[in-house]
Structures are given as C-alpha cells and as structure tokens.
Write a protein that holds these residues in place. Structure first.
Motif, PDB file in Angstrom:
ATOM      1  N   SER A 185      10.874  19.309  42.463  1.00  0.00           N
ATOM      2  CA  SER A 185       9.961  20.114  43.503  1.00  0.00           C
ATOM      3  C   SER A 185      10.452  21.490  43.451  1.00  0.00           C
ATOM      4  CB  SER A 185      10.015  19.380  45.002  1.00  0.00           C
ATOM      5  OG  SER A 185      11.302  19.488  45.550  1.00  0.00           O
ATOM      6  N   THR A 186      11.724  21.807  42.941  1.00  0.00           N
ATOM      7  CA  THR A 186      12.044  23.319  42.804  1.00  0.00           C
ATOM      8  C   THR A 186      11.228  23.810  41.519  1.00  0.00           C
ATOM      9  OG1 THR A 186      14.307  22.787  43.789  1.00  0.00           O
ATOM     10  CG2 THR A 186      13.906  24.957  42.437  1.00  0.00           C
ATOM     11  N   PHE A 187      11.145  23.181  40.418  1.00  0.00           N
ATOM     12  CA  PHE A 187      10.787  23.900  39.282  1.00  0.00           C
ATOM     13  C   PHE A 187       9.174  23.436  38.774  1.00  0.00           C
ATOM     14  CE2 PHE A 187      15.558  23.856  39.053  1.00  0.00           C
ATOM     15  CZ  PHE A 187      15.700  24.938  38.944  1.00  0.00           C
ATOM     16  N   LEU A 188       8.669  22.319  39.511  1.00  0.00           N
ATOM     17  CA  LEU A 188       7.298  22.050  38.881  1.00  0.00           C
ATOM     18  C   LEU A 188       6.255  22.463  39.792  1.00  0.00           C
ATOM     19  CD1 LEU A 188       8.052  18.245  37.637  1.00  0.00           C
ATOM     20  CD2 LEU A 188       7.726  20.618  36.351  1.00  0.00           C
ATOM     21  N   SER A 189       5.327  23.063  39.359  1.00  0.00           N
ATOM     22  CA  SER A 189       3.995  23.768  39.889  1.00  0.00           C
ATOM     23  C   SER A 189       2.847  23.194  39.250  1.00  0.00           C
ATOM     24  CB  SER A 189       3.863  25.193  40.060  1.00  0.00           C
ATOM     25  OG  SER A 189       5.171  25.555  40.665  1.00  0.00           O
ATOM     26  N   SER A 190       1.571  23.049  39.946  1.00  0.00           N
ATOM     27  CA  SER A 190       0.600  22.670  39.476  1.00  0.00           C
ATOM     28  C   SER A 190       0.078  23.322  38.033  1.00  0.00           C
ATOM     29  CB  SER A 190      -0.659  23.257  40.438  1.00  0.00           C
ATOM     30  OG  SER A 190      -1.563  23.001  39.827  1.00  0.00           O
ATOM     31  N   GLY A 191      -0.480  22.472  37.238  1.00  0.00           N
ATOM     32  CA  GLY A 191      -0.599  22.974  35.788  1.00  0.00           C
ATOM     33  C   GLY A 191       0.668  22.910  34.939  1.00  0.00           C
ATOM     34  N   HIS A 192       1.893  22.681  35.471  1.00  0.00           N
ATOM     35  CA  HIS A 192       2.959  22.256  34.494  1.00  0.00           C
ATOM     36  C   HIS A 192       3.074  20.778  33.941  1.00  0.00           C
ATOM     37  CE1 HIS A 192       5.720  25.614  36.539  1.00  0.00           C
ATOM     38  NE2 HIS A 192       5.080  26.143  35.786  1.00  0.00           N
ATOM     39  N   GLU A 193       3.899  21.024  32.582  1.00  0.00           N
ATOM     40  CA  GLU A 193       3.996  19.711  32.123  1.00  0.00           C
ATOM     41  C   GLU A 193       5.473  19.595  32.188  1.00  0.00           C
ATOM     42  OE1 GLU A 193       1.446  19.549  28.423  1.00  0.00           O
ATOM     43  OE2 GLU A 193       3.344  19.585  27.658  1.00  0.00           O
ATOM     44  N   VAL A 194       5.704  18.175  32.402  1.00  0.00           N
ATOM     45  CA  VAL A 194       6.932  17.517  32.654  1.00  0.00           C
ATOM     46  C   VAL A 194       7.329  16.546  31.524  1.00  0.00           C
ATOM     47  CG1 VAL A 194       6.580  16.261  34.602  1.00  0.00           C
ATOM     48  CG2 VAL A 194       9.226  16.732  33.810  1.00  0.00           C
ATOM     49  N   TRP A 195       8.149  16.299  30.758  1.00  0.00           N
ATOM     50  CA  TRP A 195       8.421  15.243  29.783  1.00  0.00           C
ATOM     51  C   TRP A 195       9.647  14.533  30.116  1.00  0.00           C
ATOM     52  CZ3 TRP A 195       6.273  14.451  24.780  1.00  0.00           C
ATOM     53  CH2 TRP A 195       5.059  15.498  24.472  1.00  0.00           C
ATOM     54  N   VAL A 196       9.588  12.968  30.145  1.00  0.00           N
ATOM     55  CA  VAL A 196      10.465  12.138  30.282  1.00  0.00           C
ATOM     56  C   VAL A 196      10.371  11.030  29.445  1.00  0.00           C
ATOM     57  CG1 VAL A 196       9.638  12.338  32.841  1.00  0.00           C
ATOM     58  CG2 VAL A 196       8.592  10.564  31.458  1.00  0.00           C
ATOM     59  N   TYR A 214      -0.764  17.034  42.461  1.00  0.00           N
ATOM     60  CA  TYR A 214      -0.694  18.487  42.532  1.00  0.00           C
ATOM     61  C   TYR A 214      -1.087  18.675  41.160  1.00  0.00           C
ATOM     62  CZ  TYR A 214       2.128  17.917  46.713  1.00  0.00           C
ATOM     63  OH  TYR A 214       2.276  17.727  48.098  1.00  0.00           O
ATOM     64  N   GLY A 215      -1.587  18.052  40.352  1.00  0.00           N
ATOM     65  CA  GLY A 215      -1.855  18.113  38.684  1.00  0.00           C
ATOM     66  C   GLY A 215      -0.732  18.635  37.946  1.00  0.00           C
ATOM     67  N   ILE A 216       0.530  18.008  38.130  1.00  0.00           N
ATOM     68  CA  ILE A 216       1.525  18.066  37.341  1.00  0.00           C
ATOM     69  C   ILE A 216       1.491  17.176  36.094  1.00  0.00           C
ATOM     70  CG2 ILE A 216       4.002  17.845  37.081  1.00  0.00           C
ATOM     71  CD1 ILE A 216       3.892  19.181  40.068  1.00  0.00           C
ATOM     72  N   HIS A 217       1.479  17.626  34.920  1.00  0.00           N
ATOM     73  CA  HIS A 217       1.334  16.381  33.719  1.00  0.00           C
ATOM     74  C   HIS A 217       2.421  15.657  33.246  1.00  0.00           C
ATOM     75  CE1 HIS A 217      -3.000  17.784  33.878  1.00  0.00           C
ATOM     76  NE2 HIS A 217      -2.098  19.304  33.794  1.00  0.00           N
ATOM     77  N   VAL A 218       2.678  14.725  33.330  1.00  0.00           N
ATOM     78  CA  VAL A 218       3.793  13.720  32.928  1.00  0.00           C
ATOM     79  C   VAL A 218       3.523  13.130  31.666  1.00  0.00           C
ATOM     80  CG1 VAL A 218       5.347  12.015  33.347  1.00  0.00           C
ATOM     81  CG2 VAL A 218       4.003  13.090  35.193  1.00  0.00           C
ATOM     82  N   LYS A 219       4.635  13.506  30.378  1.00  0.00           N
ATOM     83  CA  LYS A 219       4.449  13.093  29.312  1.00  0.00           C
ATOM     84  C   LYS A 219       5.778  12.507  28.924  1.00  0.00           C
ATOM     85  CE  LYS A 219       0.950  15.797  27.535  1.00  0.00           C
ATOM     86  NZ  LYS A 219      -0.033  15.585  26.681  1.00  0.00           N
ATOM     87  N   VAL A 220       5.491  11.204  28.075  1.00  0.00           N
ATOM     88  CA  VAL A 220       6.577  10.466  27.550  1.00  0.00           C
ATOM     89  C   VAL A 220       6.916  10.631  26.196  1.00  0.00           C
ATOM     90  CG1 VAL A 220       7.410   8.238  27.499  1.00  0.00           C
ATOM     91  CG2 VAL A 220       5.641   8.705  29.201  1.00  0.00           C
ATOM     92  N   TYR A 221       8.267  10.793  26.165  1.00  0.00           N
ATOM     93  CA  TYR A 221       8.692  10.742  24.748  1.00  0.00           C
ATOM     94  C   TYR A 221       9.878   9.527  24.505  1.00  0.00           C
ATOM     95  CZ  TYR A 221      12.977  12.716  26.798  1.00  0.00           C
ATOM     96  OH  TYR A 221      14.403  12.831  27.524  1.00  0.00           O
ATOM     97  N   ASN A 222      10.056   9.481  23.017  1.00  0.00           N
ATOM     98  CA  ASN A 222      10.828   8.461  22.733  1.00  0.00           C
ATOM     99  C   ASN A 222      12.366   8.861  22.711  1.00  0.00           C
ATOM    100  OD1 ASN A 222      12.577   6.615  21.492  1.00  0.00           O
ATOM    101  ND2 ASN A 222      11.055   6.115  19.589  1.00  0.00           N
ATOM    102  N   PRO A 223      13.357   8.689  23.486  1.00  0.00           N
ATOM    103  CA  PRO A 223      14.502   9.239  23.463  1.00  0.00           C
ATOM    104  C   PRO A 223      15.521   9.319  22.018  1.00  0.00           C
ATOM    105  CG  PRO A 223      14.751   6.948  24.622  1.00  0.00           C
ATOM    106  CD  PRO A 223      13.058   7.476  24.342  1.00  0.00           C
TER     107      PRO A 223
END
Ligand code: PLP
Length: 397
Positions: free
Chosen positions: A95-106, A125-134
């Motif tokens: 909640s500190t770093f993600l705003s609407s339109g941002h992308e976050v990778w997990v 909130y339209g924050i986009h979650v993307k998945v990567y292979n660790p």
C-alpha cells in the motif's frame, strides 16, 4: 493548606519515578497508547522523522524500538517498522508503493496470501499483477509501469531458491523496487542487504516474526526493514496513517526469544538435513525438495547466496501419483509428533498438505505430478521425527 487529594485521585496520581539504578536481563516493558509530554515545548518541538521523539503508542515505544532495531541488525538493514502480522507487513509495502496503473511482479511460488492481497488491489485499483518464474530471471520482464518486484528465497512450499542475483540486478537496471519476503532466511541464512560476491542488496525486507523470531508458535508479528532512509520514511508515513501498531507485551516476548534465535535456526537447519537425508532414501516419494539438495530447483542459486550453508527447517516431499488424497490424508493423520497446522519456526514440528495444481499459474516443469506434503522441523530429536514419519508411511502399505 491545600486539601489532600481523594483516594480515587491518589490511586491514579501516586508519585512514581522511572527506575534509574536497576538493571535487568530483559529491557523494561512499555505499554502505551498515551505518552506523556513533559512540557508543551516537547509537544511542539518533536518531529515525526525522529523515531525517539515518542508521541503516541501507535508510533512506537522504547519496547518496539528495541525489537525493531534488533531485527534491522539481524537482517543487515538500518530501519525497521513492526506490524501485527507478517501479512500486515506485506500489505504495508504494497500500500505504500503501489498506485493505480502500476505493475507489480511476483514469483510463481509466492506466499499465497500476498498474491491474494495483490489480486484484490488489481481488481479494485487497477494495479497489474504479473507472475515470473523464480528460477528463470528472463521471465521477469519489467516495463516502465513496473514499480515493485516481490522476491522470496526460498519459496515456502516448493522451496525453489530464486535466481536472486540476476533478478535483483535486472530490477535495479529497470529502476524497480525489490522487496524480499525474508521469513525463510530470517536474516541468518544470508544477508539480503549484502549478498553474493557482488555485494548486491534488496531495497526492502519483510519478515514474519511469527516464525523464527517468536519461536513459540504463539505470537503474530511482522517487520519491514530498509537501509535507505527515504524508503523508510515513506513506509513510516503509511504505517502511521493506517494505524498499524503492535502490543508492547507481544513485542517484549519476541525480544526475549531473539537471544536464542540463531541457535534455534541452526538446530532446525541441521535437523531438517537429517530428515531430508532419510526422506531421500524412501520409495514413496517421487521428489524431495530442499535447496541444499543438488536435485532441487535453484540449488546453485542457494549456493551462490547462502554461503553459510544454512537453511530454514522446511522440507517438502511429493508423493508418487499412486498415492491419492485419501492416502495422503491418512499419512498426515497418522503422524504423532508432527502436528497438522500452518506456520513454522516453533518448538513443535508441523505438517501440511498441498495440491500444487491449484496453486500455480505457470507451468512448473521442475516439479513432479503428485500431492505435496511439507514438513516444518521443530526442536525435537530428528531421530524421533524420522521414526514418526516411518510409522505413518507404514499405514499406507
Ligand atoms: C507466515 C508467513 C507470512 C505471514 O506471516 P503471518 O504473521 O502469519 O501473517 C509471510 N510470508 C511467509 C513466507 C510466511 O511463511
């Protein structure tokens, strides 16, 4: 002559003085919502960026700062904020770093409730979650919208150790914040703020203090550690705005357990290896997962980063496909020392069963088909634990 105060008032205002000449093994415990300012000058001259300008319970007491400073010290950072659970600490970062339109990778093997929280932010909130292979840093493809990448070393169910070095380098090149869920390493298996021969550093670590620091299986708490003051201040503002705070009593209990955390970590690391060695010789499993094992995905990355050779006390097995859910349930129910429950890092060994098919988005070619059982090794004698598993496996014959 002034009139004496009534008993009722005296009970509240009886003279007391903070002790000055007494020293104890454990630091004194402060419980506070209100913190009394000596004068209006203290009230007006304080500044929120000075953590020791105590102002109100939610913003910290000497008790919470003592624990926070120690957690930062253990993990190799400079600043620490405490939250009422590990998941709450994760939420603070999101909640500190993600705003609407941002992308976050997990990572595909991310701690499940973090993904659930992020999916909730995505929907609302339209924050986009993307998945990567660790274990494949190329699967992380940041764009200019990418704000944050979550790392986990090792993943807490399938125990792949990620390509931490290349993932962090790639994130730094793309100006993406790196947040590591450091619960598995606990600051003891490796230093997340100075790792590999290249002295790389993540930006933020989150730690479920519920696990090793508590060590008792009875207290929930989380932390967020940083090295950079600006990042810390951003998190601290959000921490205050959201009213995130922890109880003085819980904090003091965890502080008390810290003294023996490195000893417990080492013991559970060694016991897990003993159990791992035995599990590898059993015929019921098609795969045994532990980062120290050369056949486990990410083993080389673990070697690069965990020079101590240490691991958390977690081992997972995948049963051969002929063992169906009923068999796995019978196995878990037949264990005696291993108790069925979530979490780890406490004195009692725990077991949990998982169906990977429902947990992963990407294709996981490194994992065999079958049902997974995770063992969390406690402080019992590993020979007794092995005996317990052996007895439960006999029930499947
Ligand atoms: C347990 C755990 C958490 C969450 O901690 P809680 O205090 O239970 O909310 C987060 N990440 C990992 C890897 C964990 O094991």
């Amino acid at each position: 002559m002034t009139k004496q105060n009534s008993l009722q008032t005296t009970l509240i205002h009886a003279p007391r003085q903070a002790p000055q000449y007494i020293e104890t093994i454990q630091p004194p415990l402060f419980r506070a919502s209100t913190i009394i300012f000596k004068t209006t000058a203290h009230l007006f001259d304080r500044h929120w960026t000075n953590p020791y300008d105590y102002s109100y319970g939610t913003h910290g007491t000497p008790t919470t700062f003592t624990l926070g400073d120690n957690i930062a010290r253990i993990e190799g950072g400079n600043y620490c904020l405490l939250a009422p659970s590990g998941l709450s600490a994760i939420n603070l970062v999101n909640s500190t770093f993600l705003s609407s339109g941002h992308e976050v990778w997990v990572a595909d093997n991310i701690y499940g409730p973090n993904l659930e929280h992020l999916k909730n932010l995505q929907d609302r909130y339209g924050i986009h979650v993307k998945v990567y292979n660790p274990i494949d840093a190329n699967s992380f493809q940041p764009t200019e919208k990418t704000k944050l990448i979550w790392l986990e070393a090792a993943g807490s169910v399938t125990l792949e150790f990620p390509d931490l070095k290349n993932l962090v380098k790639k994130a730094q090149q793309a100006n993406v914040l790196t947040a590591l869920d450091n619960t598995w390493g606990a600051g003891l298996a490796f230093n997340a703020f100075d790792f590999s021969d290249e002295h790389l550093s993540v930006d933020i670590t989150v730690h479920a203090l519920t696990k090793y620091p508590s060590g008792g299986g009875d207290i929930l708490m989380g932390s967020v550690v940083t090295r950079d003051q600006l990042l810390h201040h951003k998190l601290y503002r959000m921490h205050a705005i959201q009213g995130i705070s922890v109880s003085g009593d819980d904090t003091a209990q965890i502080q008390r357990s810290l003294a023996h955390m490195p000893l417990r970590y080492e013991q559970q690391s060694n016991s897990a290896i003993a159990v791992l060695d035995w599990l590898k010789q059993q015929s019921q499993f098609c795969q045994v997962l532990h980062p120290s094992d050369a056949n486990s995905a990410g083993h080389l990355f673990w070697q690069q980063v965990c020079e101590s050779g240490k691991s958390a006390g977690l081992v997972s097995v995948i049963f051969k496909p002929e063992y169906d859910l009923a068999a796995i349930r019978k196995f878990c129910d037949s264990l005696n020392l291993f108790k069925l429950g979530f979490s780890w890092g406490g004195p009692v060994s725990l077991v949990m069963l998982y169906d990977l098919k429902q947990m992963r988005e990407l294709e996981n070619t490194h994992l065999q088909q079958g049902l997974l059982v995770r063992f969390c090794i406690g402080l019992e004698d590993p020979n007794d634990l092995i005996q317990d598993i052996q007895n439960a496996l006999k029930q499947l014959e």
